[in-house]
Design a protein around this motif. Structure first.
Motif, PDB file in Angstrom:
ATOM      1  N   LYS A  99     -15.118 -12.049  35.181  1.00  0.00           N
ATOM      2  CA  LYS A  99     -15.462 -12.492  33.822  1.00  0.00           C
ATOM      3  C   LYS A  99     -14.947 -13.913  33.563  1.00  0.00           C
ATOM      4  O   LYS A  99     -15.618 -14.717  32.903  1.00  0.00           O
ATOM      5  N   VAL A 115      -9.967  -9.783  28.602  1.00  0.00           N
ATOM      6  CA  VAL A 115     -11.356  -9.415  28.890  1.00  0.00           C
ATOM      7  C   VAL A 115     -11.460  -8.121  29.686  1.00  0.00           C
ATOM      8  O   VAL A 115     -12.538  -7.783  30.172  1.00  0.00           O
ATOM      9  N   ASN A 116     -10.351  -7.420  29.844  1.00  0.00           N
ATOM     10  CA  ASN A 116     -10.409  -6.122  30.521  1.00  0.00           C
ATOM     11  C   ASN A 116      -9.761  -5.063  29.642  1.00  0.00           C
ATOM     12  O   ASN A 116      -8.560  -5.137  29.352  1.00  0.00           O
ATOM     13  N   GLY A 117     -10.572  -4.102  29.229  1.00  0.00           N
ATOM     14  CA  GLY A 117     -10.109  -3.082  28.294  1.00  0.00           C
ATOM     15  C   GLY A 117      -9.099  -2.129  28.916  1.00  0.00           C
ATOM     16  O   GLY A 117      -8.123  -1.730  28.264  1.00  0.00           O
ATOM     17  N   THR A 118      -9.327  -1.754  30.179  1.00  0.00           N
ATOM     18  CA  THR A 118      -8.455  -0.779  30.837  1.00  0.00           C
ATOM     19  C   THR A 118      -7.023  -1.303  30.910  1.00  0.00           C
ATOM     20  O   THR A 118      -6.065  -0.605  30.543  1.00  0.00           O
ATOM     21  N   ASP A 167     -11.937  -7.428  38.031  1.00  0.00           N
ATOM     22  CA  ASP A 167     -12.916  -7.394  36.945  1.00  0.00           C
ATOM     23  C   ASP A 167     -12.700  -8.592  36.002  1.00  0.00           C
ATOM     24  O   ASP A 167     -13.653  -9.301  35.652  1.00  0.00           O
ATOM     25  N   GLY A 216     -14.919  -4.181  24.378  1.00  0.00           N
ATOM     26  CA  GLY A 216     -15.340  -4.840  25.614  1.00  0.00           C
ATOM     27  C   GLY A 216     -15.945  -3.905  26.631  1.00  0.00           C
ATOM     28  O   GLY A 216     -16.337  -4.335  27.717  1.00  0.00           O
ATOM     29  N   ALA A 217     -16.019  -2.622  26.314  1.00  0.00           N
ATOM     30  CA  ALA A 217     -16.546  -1.668  27.291  1.00  0.00           C
ATOM     31  C   ALA A 217     -17.093  -0.453  26.556  1.00  0.00           C
ATOM     32  O   ALA A 217     -16.994  -0.345  25.334  1.00  0.00           O
ATOM     33  N   GLU A 236     -11.164   4.087  35.572  1.00  0.00           N
ATOM     34  CA  GLU A 236     -12.045   4.814  36.482  1.00  0.00           C
ATOM     35  C   GLU A 236     -11.214   5.529  37.538  1.00  0.00           C
ATOM     36  O   GLU A 236     -10.020   5.250  37.697  1.00  0.00           O
ATOM     37  N   LYS A 245     -21.286  -8.330  36.059  1.00  0.00           N
ATOM     38  CA  LYS A 245     -20.363  -9.476  36.181  1.00  0.00           C
ATOM     39  C   LYS A 245     -19.965  -9.749  37.626  1.00  0.00           C
ATOM     40  O   LYS A 245     -19.773 -10.903  38.021  1.00  0.00           O
TER      41      LYS A 245
END
Ligand code: NDP
Ligand code: HSE
Length: 437
Positions: A203, A156-159, A199, A303-304, A188, A103
């Motif tokens: 997206k 759209v961001n899992g974290t 991120d 999503g991840a 991470e 992405k």
């Protein structure tokens, strides 16, 4: 059908495993066997566990692998801008088909990839780049091509969704929730790209480009992360029957002259608990698409993660392999609309402003006057003693104001002026509100 795999980490190793486990089915679905011609990695000596693959396939010469005549499809799951961009442009210009989960590269320079694909005549597929396993880009670029999409709102961001969900569930602060996300392997070691919204912004750019037939890059996206969201913000949202989510919002609009525009933004926002995105918890993703004829559509899933992302990669591999066997390619990039991207200041938003003010006559009127001067209409006002409780701190009051929709610049200017007032002890929090209250 021979495939070059670039990268064999979290996603790549699952691509290898699925290719092995589903070889017979994939052959039947494509109409030809799918073989790995080579796997490019950074460290040849890395322990890759019991990966079901011939170890002699590994190489550090990615470019050499891409250029081989017996490679039909290049799958890139390395990430980053360079050297991935150079590799993929080379592959596409040479007429190979490319599947990528990258992405960051698509948002930074998707144009270079699309142009190279048009030049070489191969396919460029990237379903895994947004919302992992969720089939979302194919619906946008194929199924909804007969419709007109007005707005895309997504988590759209899992974290960050894990962090905000944990803050909501336990009352934890941002740092504490981030620590938990790291311990559980969601965040991470360097969580900057996730918590600062980079991120999600990448997206958002990809989604907006597909939804509005317009090239939108990462630089066009207004971006704010979640590091400033406090436990008090989350509690305040709860008190209003809301929750806080990091949203990506891409919407059609119009400029002052009535010309059609798009706005694309990523920021934390309060949404009512009744909103379809409010119940999306943990590290899940969900995207809410509003189309003219289809009406509202909701896409939800993981999503991840290695296997979910590999599922999307393999779906693309099957599609491009079938196309190659049939001697066709999918429709090329659709960017004909070429709509201008509106600056954030012109985006129409609502604010939830929490103030610590002096509790004396005329303060409410003075505060309301600031909103009025900037043309911002107030929807609701709630006042209580500062610090909560019946008594509070005596001389101060907590004032919570929710506005109607106004240009973001007007709201920002309002808050700026409030910060300078003697009667405003502190602007405790400023959050955008989405989805009606
Ligand atoms: P990893 O860091 O786990 O794996 C990266 C792989 O690329 C490793 O195999 C590494 O080699 C290899 N690599 C790195 N640099 C080079 C280089 N210069 N030359 C050759 N190989 C190189 O990344 P992920 O699998 O997590 O992510 C891959 C892509 O998928 C990224 O674009 C990411 O954004 C995207 N993505 C990831 C998701 C996820 O949940 N992880 C979800 C959706 C998309 P070595 O093994 O030797 O270190
Ligand atoms: N870091 C990303 C996330 C991975 O947390 O959603 C999937 O793109």
């Amino acid at each position: 059908m021979r495939l070059a795999l670039l990268g064999c980490g979290t996603v790549g190793s699952e691509v290898v495993r699925l290719l092995h486990e589903q070889a017979a089915d994939l052959t039947a679905r494509i109409g030809a066997p799918l073989e790995i011609a080579g796997i490019a990695v950074r460290r040849l000596g890395r322990d890759r566990g019991d990966l079901p693959v011939d170890p002699t396939l590994f190489t550090t010469d990615a470019l050499g692998l891409i250029k081989r005549d017996d490679v039909d499809v290049v799958v890139e799951v390395v990430g980053g801008i360079e050297p991935a961009r150079g590799w993929l442009v080379e592959a596409l210009r040479a007429g190979k088909s490319v599947v990528t989960a990258n992405k960051a590269l698509l948002a930074e320079d998707g144009a270079a990839l699309h142009d190279a694909a048009a030049e070489g005549g191969g396919d460029l597929y990237y379903e895994a780049s947004v919302a992992g396993a969720i089939p979302l880009l194919r619906p946008l670029r194929e199924s909804l091509h007969g419709d007109r999409i007005n707005r895309v709102t997504g988590i759209v961001n899992g974290t960050t969704n894990f962090i905000l969900s944990a803050m909501d569930a336990t009352g934890a602060g941002f740092a504490e929730a981030l620590e938990e996300a790291t311990e559980l392997g969601y965040a991470e070691a360097d969580p900057t790209a996730d918590v600062e919204g980079f991120d999600a912004a990448a997206k958002a750019a990809i989604l907006a480009s597909l939804a509005f037939h317009t090239r939108v890059g990462a630089a066009d996206v207004h971006r704010e992360g979640i590091t400033e969201v406090s436990a008090a913000d989350v509690a305040s949202a709860r008190a209003m029957g809301c929750t806080i989510k990091l949203l990506c919002i891409a919407a059609r609009g119009a400029d002052a002259a009535g010309r059609e525009t798009v706005s694309v933004r990523v920021h934390p926002a309060m949404i009512p608990l009744s909103h379809p995105l409010a119940s999306v918890g943990d590290a899940f993703n969900a995207v809410f698409v509003e189309a003219e004829a289809a009406g509202p559509l909701m896409f939800y899933g993981r999503g991840a993660g290695g296997a979910p992302t590999a599922s999307a990669v393999l779906g693309d591999v099957v599609a491009v392999a079938r196309n190659r066997l049939a001697g066709v390619r999918s429709a090329s990039e659709s960017a004909y609309a070429d709509l201008p991207v509106r600056p954030m200041g012109e985006a129409l938003t609502r604010y939830h402003v929490s103030l610590d003010v002096a509790d004396r006559p005329g303060v409410l009127a003075a505060v309301a006057g600031v909103f009025a001067r900037h043309g911002v209409s107030i929807a609701t006002v709630r006042q209580g003693p500062a610090g909560g409780g019946a008594a509070g701190r005596g001389e101060d009051a907590d004032l919570v104001i929710v506005t109607h929709v106004a240009p973001d610049a007007a709201l920002a200017a309002t808050v700026g002026e409030l910060r300078g007032l003697e009667i405003v002890r502190a602007v405790a929090s400023v959050l955008r509100v989405e989805g009606g209250l």
